[in-house]
Design an enzyme around this catalytic site. Sequence first.
Site, PDB file in Angstrom:
ATOM      1  N   ASP A 103       0.834  -1.206   0.000  1.00  0.00           N
ATOM      2  CA  ASP A 103       0.000   0.000   0.000  1.00  0.00           C
ATOM      3  C   ASP A 103       0.870   1.258   0.000  1.00  0.00           C
ATOM      4  O   ASP A 103       0.363   2.373  -0.022  1.00  0.00           O
ATOM      5  CB  ASP A 103      -0.962   0.004   1.200  1.00  0.00           C
ATOM      6  N   GLY A 104       2.190   1.076   0.044  1.00  0.00           N
ATOM      7  CA  GLY A 104       3.102   2.219  -0.058  1.00  0.00           C
ATOM      8  C   GLY A 104       3.126   3.121   1.161  1.00  0.00           C
ATOM      9  O   GLY A 104       3.717   4.194   1.128  1.00  0.00           O
ATOM     10  N   ARG A 114      20.564   3.894  -7.067  1.00  0.00           N
ATOM     11  CA  ARG A 114      21.232   2.824  -6.310  1.00  0.00           C
ATOM     12  C   ARG A 114      21.916   1.852  -7.272  1.00  0.00           C
ATOM     13  O   ARG A 114      21.697   1.915  -8.475  1.00  0.00           O
ATOM     14  CB  ARG A 114      20.192   2.033  -5.501  1.00  0.00           C
ATOM     15  N   ASP A 117      19.564  -2.840  -3.874  1.00  0.00           N
ATOM     16  CA  ASP A 117      18.671  -1.678  -3.919  1.00  0.00           C
ATOM     17  C   ASP A 117      18.855  -0.760  -2.725  1.00  0.00           C
ATOM     18  O   ASP A 117      18.278   0.323  -2.681  1.00  0.00           O
ATOM     19  CB  ASP A 117      17.208  -2.142  -4.004  1.00  0.00           C
ATOM     20  N   ASN A 118      19.649  -1.200  -1.743  1.00  0.00           N
ATOM     21  CA  ASN A 118      19.930  -0.354  -0.577  1.00  0.00           C
ATOM     22  C   ASN A 118      21.378   0.124  -0.565  1.00  0.00           C
ATOM     23  O   ASN A 118      21.917   0.473   0.479  1.00  0.00           O
ATOM     24  CB  ASN A 118      19.614  -1.113   0.716  1.00  0.00           C
ATOM     25  N   ASP A 137      18.397   4.073   3.138  1.00  0.00           N
ATOM     26  CA  ASP A 137      17.299   3.158   3.479  1.00  0.00           C
ATOM     27  C   ASP A 137      17.452   2.527   4.858  1.00  0.00           C
ATOM     28  O   ASP A 137      17.921   1.408   5.007  1.00  0.00           O
ATOM     29  CB  ASP A 137      17.143   2.070   2.405  1.00  0.00           C
TER      30      ASP A 137
END
Length: 497
Positions: free
Chosen positions: A9-10, A74, A159-160, A169
């Site tokens: 749901d972000g 990233r 991705d981090n 992050d």
Amino acid sequence: MSSYCSQADGRKVLRSSIREFLCSEAMFHLGIPTTRAGTCVTSDSKVVRDIFYDGNPKSERCTVVLRIASTFIRFGSFEIFKPTDEYTGRKGPSVNRNDIRIQMLDYVISTFYPEIQEAYSDNSIQRNAAFFKEITKRTARLVAEWQCVGFCHGVLNTDNMSIVGLTIDYGPFGFMDRYDPEHICNGSDNTGRYAYNKQPEICKWNLGKLAEALVPELPLEISELILEEEYDAEFEKHYLQKMRKKLGLIQLELEEDSKLVSELLETMHLTGGDFTNIFYLLSSFSVDSDPSELEDFLEKLTSQCASVEELKVAFKPQMDPRQLSMMLMLAQSNPQLFALIGTKANINKELERIEQFSKLQQLTAADLLSRNNRHWKEWLEKYRVRLQKEIESVSGADAWNTDRVKVMNSNNPKYILRNYIAQNAIEAAENGDFSEVRNVLKLLENPFQEAEVFREVKEDAEEEGATATAAACAQETRSRLPYCSKPPLWASELCVT
């Protein structure tokens, strides 16, 4: 906010937003490259979250953190071009779009590495190699900084990892309290992939994945050679430089220093020493201390080591005996099935935990103190000998000692964002009182200095009837422990996922 986070749901919640806000600011003031936090805004909207994935969801407030960085590109951003994987059949959403990859690489280098763009403007392979070498070295230095303050990121996937070498992050992070090289801060990291001592290795692995994603703009034979030649050497160099400062070794750089550091960490591990507080105390160690002064110093050191009760909590077996027995039988009778549900490393760790827990049942507080004193006396003698070599290389011992203490006190923080401190601030905020968040933020802005006595900040309660609860919660928070204390026993129950 990602549309794929949490329940897709972000939405971010107050609890994790406060942690991210406080930690990114803490890292900045520790001098570690990081994204920054601008604002933290909460609302009356609610979402349901199962915090510990244990079937006990609860309703939490939606919150937005404004994050600030020169870029949020990233390593993983370059993996959108990945070709189809032969085993999984998965591929990047922009596979075969080499034109976009070239455009993105040009943008990253020209915008964030302009000196490299200028130096190699006529040769793109050399330019790309110079860029990869620089991000390799930045990443190695960044992880060395993390290791030197006991920071564990928690989820170091591609991705981090920032393309400009920032800490990015802040999810299930944690600053290590009791020194444990295998410390795992992420409660859902069952295999210890992102454990404290694995961070340098996993970041190198991520750089390898970035190298793969840069083909054909940078051939693998070039990037892999850069990675092998640069990463470990840069990490070890930066780590040892930082550790020398933390130990006040400001005059000489001796080969034996690396062993002195590893023996200190081993002593911390054997005695359950608090990583931050032990380092902070070492600046008050005197080379010329007489026996009574040494005893006083040892008493301070051992007070920062784990008690029998704390060790019992730390080494409490985590598996049901019947489950462990079944796993051991399965490992013998059906290794293939066992490999699907467990690992030998996990089983060995559990057996070790059982053995340690059993020994602790017989251990008295006096025995533990005696053992800890012995370990620390042995290391302090080695430290004294090393400091003596520093003194012999200078003309004035007093001036040297003043400089030593100054360097140590600017490299060994007194205050870090411990999980229990964050939890106290979160609980007060969830009850409508943000004064503890403000207090902790103020504290973390001066991590190397003695804290001022914080005046209580009055906040308007945000919900009817919350005033008394929030005030009581805030008062309880303030009366618990000083901000520099090693964690209380209740903090061992905290789990971050």
